[in-house]
Every structure is written in C-alpha cells, then in structure tokens.
Write an enzyme that holds these catalytic residues in place. Structure first.
Site, PDB file in Angstrom:
ATOM      1  N   GLU A 218       0.880  -1.177   0.000  1.00  0.00           N
ATOM      2  CA  GLU A 218       0.000   0.000   0.000  1.00  0.00           C
ATOM      3  C   GLU A 218       0.908   1.215   0.000  1.00  0.00           C
ATOM      4  O   GLU A 218       1.424   1.619   1.043  1.00  0.00           O
ATOM      5  CB  GLU A 218      -0.898  -0.030   1.250  1.00  0.00           C
ATOM      6  CG  GLU A 218      -1.830  -1.231   1.313  1.00  0.00           C
ATOM      7  CD  GLU A 218      -2.973  -1.163   0.306  1.00  0.00           C
ATOM      8  OE1 GLU A 218      -3.292  -0.046  -0.148  1.00  0.00           O
ATOM      9  OE2 GLU A 218      -3.545  -2.209  -0.029  1.00  0.00           O
ATOM     10  N   CYS A 252      -2.195   9.578   2.556  1.00  0.00           N
ATOM     11  CA  CYS A 252      -1.701   8.942   1.329  1.00  0.00           C
ATOM     12  C   CYS A 252      -2.590   9.261   0.139  1.00  0.00           C
ATOM     13  O   CYS A 252      -2.111   9.355  -0.984  1.00  0.00           O
ATOM     14  CB  CYS A 252      -1.596   7.443   1.517  1.00  0.00           C
ATOM     15  SG  CYS A 252      -3.146   6.680   2.017  1.00  0.00           S
TER      16      CYS A 252
HETATM   17  P1  NAD Z   1       8.068   4.781   5.083  1.00  0.00           P
HETATM   18  O1  NAD Z   1       8.097   3.994   3.827  1.00  0.00           O
HETATM   19  O2  NAD Z   1       9.228   5.651   5.404  1.00  0.00           O
HETATM   20  O3  NAD Z   1       7.895   3.814   6.352  1.00  0.00           O
HETATM   21  C1  NAD Z   1       6.822   2.900   6.496  1.00  0.00           C
HETATM   22  C2  NAD Z   1       7.232   1.768   7.424  1.00  0.00           C
HETATM   23  O4  NAD Z   1       8.295   1.062   6.821  1.00  0.00           O
HETATM   24  C3  NAD Z   1       7.718   2.158   8.818  1.00  0.00           C
HETATM   25  O5  NAD Z   1       7.140   1.303   9.779  1.00  0.00           O
HETATM   26  C4  NAD Z   1       9.191   1.921   8.759  1.00  0.00           C
HETATM   27  O6  NAD Z   1       9.743   1.507   9.992  1.00  0.00           O
HETATM   28  C5  NAD Z   1       9.297   0.789   7.783  1.00  0.00           C
HETATM   29  N1  NAD Z   1      10.595   0.682   7.124  1.00  0.00           N
HETATM   30  C6  NAD Z   1      11.548   1.628   6.980  1.00  0.00           C
HETATM   31  N2  NAD Z   1      12.625   1.110   6.343  1.00  0.00           N
HETATM   32  C7  NAD Z   1      12.343  -0.173   6.085  1.00  0.00           C
HETATM   33  C8  NAD Z   1      13.049  -1.250   5.460  1.00  0.00           C
HETATM   34  N3  NAD Z   1      14.281  -1.093   4.969  1.00  0.00           N
HETATM   35  N4  NAD Z   1      12.440  -2.448   5.373  1.00  0.00           N
HETATM   36  C9  NAD Z   1      11.193  -2.628   5.867  1.00  0.00           C
HETATM   37  N5  NAD Z   1      10.480  -1.655   6.454  1.00  0.00           N
HETATM   38  C10 NAD Z   1      11.045  -0.447   6.566  1.00  0.00           C
HETATM   39  O7  NAD Z   1       6.707   5.604   5.021  1.00  0.00           O
HETATM   40  P2  NAD Z   1       6.174   6.685   6.046  1.00  0.00           P
HETATM   41  O8  NAD Z   1       7.018   7.915   5.940  1.00  0.00           O
HETATM   42  O9  NAD Z   1       5.973   6.086   7.383  1.00  0.00           O
HETATM   43  O10 NAD Z   1       4.723   6.978   5.409  1.00  0.00           O
HETATM   44  C11 NAD Z   1       4.541   7.862   4.369  1.00  0.00           C
HETATM   45  C12 NAD Z   1       4.351   7.153   3.039  1.00  0.00           C
HETATM   46  O11 NAD Z   1       3.397   6.130   3.185  1.00  0.00           O
HETATM   47  C13 NAD Z   1       3.795   8.063   1.950  1.00  0.00           C
HETATM   48  O12 NAD Z   1       4.439   7.769   0.736  1.00  0.00           O
HETATM   49  C14 NAD Z   1       2.331   7.684   1.869  1.00  0.00           C
HETATM   50  O13 NAD Z   1       1.707   7.934   0.650  1.00  0.00           O
HETATM   51  C15 NAD Z   1       2.397   6.232   2.157  1.00  0.00           C
HETATM   52  N6  NAD Z   1       1.126   5.777   2.688  1.00  0.00           N
HETATM   53  C16 NAD Z   1       0.366   4.931   1.942  1.00  0.00           C
HETATM   54  C17 NAD Z   1      -0.854   4.514   2.423  1.00  0.00           C
HETATM   55  C18 NAD Z   1      -1.736   3.569   1.663  1.00  0.00           C
HETATM   56  O14 NAD Z   1      -2.697   3.070   2.248  1.00  0.00           O
HETATM   57  N7  NAD Z   1      -1.470   3.282   0.400  1.00  0.00           N
HETATM   58  C19 NAD Z   1      -1.299   4.967   3.660  1.00  0.00           C
HETATM   59  C20 NAD Z   1      -0.495   5.827   4.386  1.00  0.00           C
HETATM   60  C21 NAD Z   1       0.732   6.205   3.899  1.00  0.00           C
END
Ligand code: NAD
Length: 470
Positions: A218, A252
């Site tokens: 997502e 998002c």
């Molecule tokens: P992010 O990708 O930085 O982090 C998301 C999660 O991934 C966190 O829990 C983080 O600890 C984990 N993570 C970080 N590095 C990782 C790795 N190497 N391997 C596995 N996991 C890892 O995103 P964010 O800043 O927390 O959220 C913002 C982004 O999320 C935006 O791009 C937004 O559009 C998207 N988003 C999408 C949805 C959806 O439903 N499609 C909903 C909310 C946010």
C-alpha cells in the site's frame, strides 16, 4: 509480547510462536474469529483518550476530534463490517464444473494463510494497523505488527493495548527503527502487508521475494484532482481543501495537485482561502495538525523554497498566527514547472499545486503521462463525461465529486496500481487477500473418465474425443 530492545532472534521466535499456535488451530470457526474482532472493538472503545493523546504527542499536535474521526471511526467501522460479513465470506463458493467432469463438483474454499506481517507508517498509525489486522483476523490468521519508529508514543501504547487484548501467539507488536523493520520484512511470513512509501516498498518486496512471501504493498504517489469545465469552483475548492488540510495534508490519498480549467485559478484560490479560514481561522488553530516530524517538516520547507526560487507563486491560505512547532500553513502554488521537486514527488503535506488546462483531453494526458496514482478525484456534473474520465484514466481508487471518501467504504477494495501499490484489502477483497483460495474438485462415485484411459483407439473413446474436440 513487546519486542522493544530486540535480543538476537526475537523476531524469528515471535514468528515461530505464532506458527506453532496456527498449526494447532488452522481453521478457527466464525465464532472464534468474531470474538477476536470483539477484542479489537473493546480496545478501540475503551482507550479513545489514550489513543488521541499518544498520536497528538507524536505529531506535535493533532486534534483529538480529528483522530476520532479519521482513525478510530474507520477502524471501528472496519471491525463492525468484517464481524457482520465474515461467516458469509468463509462459506466455500460453488463454481462451474465443465460438462465433461460432471457429476463432479468444483468449489473454492477460503483457508487462513497462517501468520501475516503488517508494517505500519506514522501518518495514520491506528487505522493502518487495525485495517489490515481486521482482514488478517477475519480470515483466521495470526499477525505480527511492526509500528513506525516515527510514532514512538503511539507505538508503545498500541504494543501495550495489543498485549493486554491478545496472547502473543495470536497478535503481537514489534517496535524499533529501520534495522528492525528490515529484519521484520525478511521474515518468512505467509503474507506481508506493507503500508508506506514507494521507495521503501521496493526494499520490502525485494526482502519478501527471498522467501517467496506474497506481498500487499500500500504505497503512495501523486493523486490528482481534476475539476471539469462548468463544475462549481467553490464546491470543488472546499472539498479539495478539506482533503488537503485533513491531518495537515499527510494523507496517502490526499489530492496532491489539482487540474483546473484555465482562468479559474484566482476564483479557486479565493474560495479555498475563505474555506480554510472558516475551518481553522489561522494555522495556529488547535484543529489543524502539525507536520509530524522534523525531517518531514524540513523536506516540505525545502520543496517550497526551491519552487519559490524557481519562480512559482505561492499563495498562503491561512495566516501563520501565533504558529509554533511544526505547523505549516496550507498554500496553493501556481506556476509549477516539471523541474521542481514538488511537481515530481508525492508532496504529503499542505501544499497544493494548481495546474491550469485548456481542454479536458490535456488534463487527462497530464495524468496519464505520470505514474498511475493511488487515488483520483473527478469533479463534474456531467454523467457521461465522468464515465469517460473514469474509462480513460487509471488509479487505485476514485472518489467522484469529493475527496478521500472511497477509503471509508468497507465493501470496496482499497489499494494502488503500478507504482502506487500491489494488491488490495478492505472488505471481501481483504478477506481473500489474507486467505488461501483453495481449489477443490470432488470426483463423484460414478464418472466416465475411465473410458478415456489407455489403451487408446477404442471406438467409444474415439467418438468421445471427437466430441470433446468439436
Ligand atoms: P516509510 O516507507 O518511510 O515507512 C513505512 C514503514 O516502513 C515504517 O514502519 C518503517 O519503519 C518501515 N521501514 C523503513 N525502512 C524499512 C526497510 N528497509 N524495510 C522494511 N520496512 C522499513 O513511510 P512513512 O514515511 O511512514 O509513510 C509515508 C508514506 O506512506 C507516503 O508515501 C504515503 O503515501 C504512504 N502511505 C500509503 C498509504 C496507503 O494506504 N497506500 C497509507 C499511508 C501512507
């Protein structure tokens, strides 16, 4: 279990514990699943204040009422809906059986996968943990949930609440930074649902590929709003304004930019400014959320500085007021160019580029030349033109004549397409995502298949084969 300072092997042990429990109980009944969902309802209802306070502390500021509306309400709705529907979803589905195999019978049975991993971002930390968890539990699975390191207060609270509501062999929460997240996504889950950014989604999918763990990603992206010629500009400005300022723009599926009939820009800005002022007064309003962390705040400011330096016109919608902390007043931006980072990257904050177009075809082409977005918003009164816009564009989901609301409809799937995501959840599609859709063919006591066995060339078999190949 609360895996804080993770000892070596703790994640693998947490998974093994759930695996063993799953092996002992591979097909929980509907009643058992409902009881598990009821625990989530109680968790949500009994801890509203603590949830609002923890998220507010993590954000710097977010109104408690906003948290009730955008996190607790949709979470409760998701639980209620799944609870009501799951017995029906669990029923094996009778499928067509070809004439040649009658009177055998075909069906699809829905079996739990086992242990589901869920990775949660910081922007909607409750809803984006509960939503996938509801699907996983409704489908009879167990789950390990990795919370975002950028929401430490809520992460700690949620870990405690889950620990109090569920045994660790059923649901448990993992806390920790990117290193823990990387280790988490490398675990051999039966399914991994990741919500977060597209770049991290790529890393997660690569890690899951090593185990052939199926993923639901997502992700994000630039979700456009298209205002068609003739649509009331004030209505469009208000609805887009609400979608853009909710949660300080950190949604998002927030409208990332708006495509507007040329000449409507000033009216749009004026209407949006009047609306923003009616909602919030100024940016210091307690109802307006902060940017949730320093790195993100600095990024948004840098995007604006760069655009200004490159000649964009930036129109604040709210006065800064007695602004403190990481509150960023919402702005509309005109004169964006492809060289500006905010015209390339998902903005994820209260900045709205307005792009004028001369013909609707031009607006559609603008959208289609870019990555397929998570959401698309169409504002139009003409039914046939709406249909045509829907047919000629692609996105994960759509709300027509408003923003955001398709995510709150529990009976339609939620997910992206292409770079905005892979797979879907919510409602029946969520149940299927977290189930093995097992194909079963039941042979009947009497059947004709022996006629076709070797030795070949028997006249009856030859006549039958001729019919089969007609
Ligand atoms: P992010 O990708 O930085 O982090 C998301 C999660 O991934 C966190 O829990 C983080 O600890 C984990 N993570 C970080 N590095 C990782 C790795 N190497 N391997 C596995 N996991 C890892 O995103 P964010 O800043 O927390 O959220 C913002 C982004 O999320 C935006 O791009 C937004 O559009 C998207 N988003 C999408 C949805 C959806 O439903 N499609 C909903 C909310 C946010």
């Amino acid at each position: 279990m609360n895996l804080h300072d993770l000892p070596q092997g703790a994640l693998a042990s947490a998974l093994a514990l759930q695996r063993e429990a799953f092996a002992r109980d591979p097909m929980p009944s509907a009643a058992v699943r409902r009881e598990r969902l009821d625990r989530l309802t109680r968790l949500l209802k009994d801890n509203q204040q603590a949830i609002c306070e923890a998220i507010c502390a993590d954000f710097g500021h977010r109104a408690h009422t906003e948290t009730r509306l955008i996190e607790i309400f949709p979470s409760l709705e998701a639980v209620r809906y799944a609870r009501r529907k799951l017995a029906g979803w669990m029923k094996p589905a009778r499928r067509h059986t070809s004439l040649w195999f009658l009177p055998g019978r075909s069906e699809v049975r829905y079996q739990p996968l086992g242990v589901v991993g869920i990775i949660v971002p910081w922007n909607y930390p409750l809803y984006l943990a509960i939503g996938p968890l509801v699907g996983a539990l409704a489908a009879g699975n167990r789950a390990l949930i990795k919370m975002s390191e950028f929401g430490p207060n809520f992460g700690a609270l949620f870990a405690r609440l889950i620990r109090e509501a569920f045994p660790p062999d059923l649901v448990s929460v993992v806390l920790g930074g990117a290193e823990v997240a990387a280790e988490f996504s490398a675990l051999p889950f039966d399914h991994l649902l990741f919500t977060g950014s597209t770049p991290v989604g790529r890393i997660v999918m690569a890690a899951a590929a090593k185990n052939l763990t199926p993923v639901t990603l997502e992700l994000g992206g630039k979700s456009p709003a298209i205002v068609a010629p003739g649509f009331d500009i004030t209505t469009a400005a208000q609805r887009i304004g609400f979608g853009k300022t909710m949660n300080g723009g950190q949604t998002c599926i927030a409208p990332d930019y708006v495509l507007l009939p040329r000449g409507q820009e000033e009216a749009f800005i004026a209407a949006m400014r009047a609306f923003a002022q009616k909602l919030y007064g100024d940016a210091a309003s307690p109802d307006y959320a902060s940017v949730a962390h320093e790195r993100h705040y600095a990024r948004l400011r840098a995007l604006l500085d760069e655009a200004r330096a490159m000649g964009a016109r930036i129109e604040p919608l709210l006065a800064d007021g007695a602004i403190s902390g990481r509150k960023l007043a919402p702005v509309v931006l005109l004169g964006g160019t492809p060289q500006m980072r905010l015209m390339q990257e998902e903005i994820f904050g209260p900045i709205l580029p307005v792009i004028p177009y001369d013909t609707l075809d031009e607006a559609i082409a603008y959208v289609n030349e870019r990555d397929r977005p998570l959401a698309l918003y169409v504002f139009d009164d003409q039914r046939s033109r709406i249909e045509s816009l829907l047919d000629r564009t692609a996105s994960g989901g759509v709300t027509v004549n408003d923003c955001i609301l398709h995510i709150a409809q529990d009976d339609i799937p939620f997910g992206g397409v292409g770079p905005s995501g892979i797979g879907r959840y919510h409602g029946p599609e969520g149940f299927k995502t977290f189930s093995q859709q097992r194909s079963v063919f039941r042979q009947s006591a009497w059947n004709a298949s022996a006629i076709l066995h070797p030795p070949f060339g028997k006249p009856l078999a030859e006549r039958l084969i001729k019919l089969m190949l007609r």
